[in-house]
Design an enzyme around this catalytic site. Structure first.
Site, PDB file in Angstrom:
ATOM      1  N   GLU A 167     -30.399  67.327  43.344  1.00  0.00           N
ATOM      2  CA  GLU A 167     -29.603  68.389  42.586  1.00  0.00           C
ATOM      3  C   GLU A 167     -28.963  67.578  41.127  1.00  0.00           C
ATOM      4  OE1 GLU A 167     -24.783  66.527  43.814  1.00  0.00           O
ATOM      5  OE2 GLU A 167     -24.467  68.092  42.395  1.00  0.00           O
TER       6      GLU A 167
ATOM      7  N   LYS B  42     -36.674  74.055  19.661  1.00  0.00           N
ATOM      8  CA  LYS B  42     -38.267  73.555  19.207  1.00  0.00           C
ATOM      9  C   LYS B  42     -38.895  73.969  21.071  1.00  0.00           C
ATOM     10  CE  LYS B  42     -38.973  69.586  17.710  1.00  0.00           C
ATOM     11  NZ  LYS B  42     -38.495  68.509  17.013  1.00  0.00           N
TER      12      LYS B  42
ATOM     13  N   THR C 285     -37.203  73.544  27.804  1.00  0.00           N
ATOM     14  CA  THR C 285     -38.455  73.512  28.556  1.00  0.00           C
ATOM     15  C   THR C 285     -39.626  72.635  29.304  1.00  0.00           C
ATOM     16  OG1 THR C 285     -38.068  75.752  28.553  1.00  0.00           O
ATOM     17  CG2 THR C 285     -40.121  75.844  29.148  1.00  0.00           C
TER      18      THR C 285
ATOM     19  N   ASN D 277     -21.440  79.323  31.101  1.00  0.00           N
ATOM     20  CA  ASN D 277     -22.241  79.604  29.931  1.00  0.00           C
ATOM     21  C   ASN D 277     -24.016  79.106  29.593  1.00  0.00           C
ATOM     22  OD1 ASN D 277     -21.405  76.711  30.024  1.00  0.00           O
ATOM     23  ND2 ASN D 277     -21.476  76.675  27.892  1.00  0.00           N
TER      24      ASN D 277
END
Length: 496
Positions: free
Chosen positions: A214, A227, A231, A257
């Site tokens: 979690e 930048k 990810t 959001n």
């Protein structure tokens, strides 16, 4: 258990807060780079110069933009030169530039612009590749790294966890501070951090048996998201959760959001994990959306970005081959001779180029331009006359400018050693004027603009930023951009 992404604000002035921040960054560098652990200076020994240097290096991978003749040109910060105190910028038109920090901060692309360009697939492919290369280089050099910490009684880790607690308190103002403290310092929690920005995820004592992890909290600085560090950080989390924790699912209750962000990271609103394995172990709050990500057993998540880039390029090439009607067909060449300034010795009709029609070319594509005359229905000869007259008026104003003197003639290699070894496509006002007067070279304003941009870029590439030639190029380019925009209106050109 809300997961939220937020922008970190500048710290309030205060000795206590500032010292905590410095300790966090210094200790992190020791943990990430094991080879530098013994020789790393203590936080109090880090000089102001080193701090400034580190901040400048962290700017690599940020996007900037500039305007040229009404066109927005996106660039990428690829590095910092300590000798000149300048940032190296690579623009989408492959031109390089050196700018100081004041200009850099003024021209940084806002996050909304970067997100829009990525979402609309308008971000130049060159810059995307360069950005990933910047991050790869930083990770290999140890300036970018990832570490997992937990409440294991180690003093250094406790300092980090307290800093994380402060980070989450700022970005999740509606979450009770007591709740954040309890979760962050829980013995069953782990955190992944990168340079003081972190993804925070929770592994309860039952997670391994239940088969999921979690994500309890999430906070990433806005400039790190731009930048691509967010990810990359998530990919490392996936790799660690699968290989080290032995789980195959990530779950989180995301605020509305940040749903789009999690979707980009491979999360979906459809939970593939059996409901009886997570129900009762993770609580869905009002306003939160439960999202999950199933981990592939063999996918190398740490290298997903680079691997995806290679696969995308290969897919594009294959798609071109499938759509092409002229694959493996070699057409005969044309008898083409260039005269002075690259002008054809005799006119050549575009439709006579072998293989062009077979490739899908149509006559309406000839001379296609985003700059149109007010009477676009006029014949081609009339439009060409309008374009040529406009270019002549621009050149006259450029010639009369006091900063035009270095560009009026070709560069003399005796006065500029090695110029033609470095500059493979030289350009000057004399050559541009010759091409304009031929009335057959510049069939669009874009071709004229490309040569002007190349002339300015060549000057900045060869000359140092403090030289008169470099400064003349910047001033003359700014002047040209202004008269070009005003000239479009005076000559009743429409810009699409």
């Amino acid at each position: 258990m809300n997961a939220g992404v937020g922008e970190t604000k500048k710290r309030k002035k205060g000795k206590g807060r500032q010292k905590a921040s410095n300790r966090t960054r210094s200790i992190y560098s020791c943990v990430v780079s094991s080879s530098a652990h013994e020789s790393s200076p203590s936080p109090d020994e880090v000089s102001i110069v080193e701090k400034v240097k580190r901040e400048n290096e962290d700017m690599a991978g940020r996007y900037v933009f500039k305007m040229f003749c009404g066109e927005r040109i996106i660039g990428l910060v690829t590095g910092y030169d300590n000798e000149t105190s300048k940032f190296t910028i690579v623009y989408e038109d492959c031109n390089n530039d050196l700018i100081d920090k004041e200009i850099l901060l003024r021209t940084l692309a806002p996050p909304t612009l970067v997100d829009w360009m990525f979402d609309s697939h308008r971000m130049p492919r060159l810059l995307c590749i360069l950005q990933q290369k910047v991050l790869d280089d930083e990770e290999q050099e140890g300036r970018l790294g990832f570490v997992f910490i937990e409440n294991d009684g180690v003093d250094e880790h406790m300092i980090w966890l307290i800093e994380l607690k402060n980070l989450f308190s700022r970005h999740l103002p509606h979450a009770p501070k007591e709740y954040i403290v309890r979760r962050v310092l829980d013995l069953n929690h782990k955190s992944i951090m990168e340079s003081g920005r972190c993804w925070r995820y929770h592994i309860p004592s039952i997670s391994q048996s239940q088969g999921f992890v979690e994500i309890a909290f999430c906070a990433v600085m806005a400039n790190e998201l731009i930048k691509g560090c967010g990810t990359r950080l998530m990919n490392h989390l996936k790799q660690h959760a699968r290989d080290m924790e032995g789980v195959a699912h990530l779950l989180t209750c995301a605020d509305s959001n940040v749903v789009d962000y999690f979707l980009k990271q491979g999360f979906t609103k459809e939970i593939t994990l059996e409901k009886d394995r997570w129900q009762g172990y993770i609580k869905v709050y009002d306003g939160g959306i439960l999202m999950g990500c199933e981990l592939h057993p063999k996918l190398p998540y740490s290298y997903t970005t680079t691997m995806t880039s290679h696969h995308r390029q290969h897919a594009i090439i294959e798609r071109i081959r499938e759509a092409s009607n002229s694959e493996n067909i070699v057409y005969p060449g044309i008898d083409f001779q260039k005269g002075e300034a690259g002008i054809p010795s005799w006119p050549i009709k575009v439709e006579d180029i072998p293989g062009l029609k077979e490739a899908g070319w149509t006559p309406d594509q000839y001379g296609h331009s985003r700059f149109k005359t007010e009477n676009d229905s006029a014949d081609t000869a009339s439009n060409q006359e309008s374009i040529t007259a406009f270019m002549r008026s621009l050149l006259k104003q450029i010639y009369d400018h006091p900063d035009a003197w270095p560009f009026k003639e070709p560069v003399d290699s005796d006065n500029a050693p090695g110029y033609y070894d470095l500059i493979k496509d030289p350009m000057d006002l004399k050559m541009i004027t010759t091409r304009v007067e031929s009335e057959q070279y510049y069939i669009t304003l874009e071709m004229f603009l490309a040569d002007m941009k190349r002339m300015f870029a060549n000057a900045r590439t060869y000359n140092m930023h403090h030289t008169v030639y470099y400064k003349c190029a910047n001033r003359l380019e700014s002047f040209f951009s202004g008269i070009f925009q005003s000239g479009l209106q005076d000559n009743k050109f429409q810009q699409n």
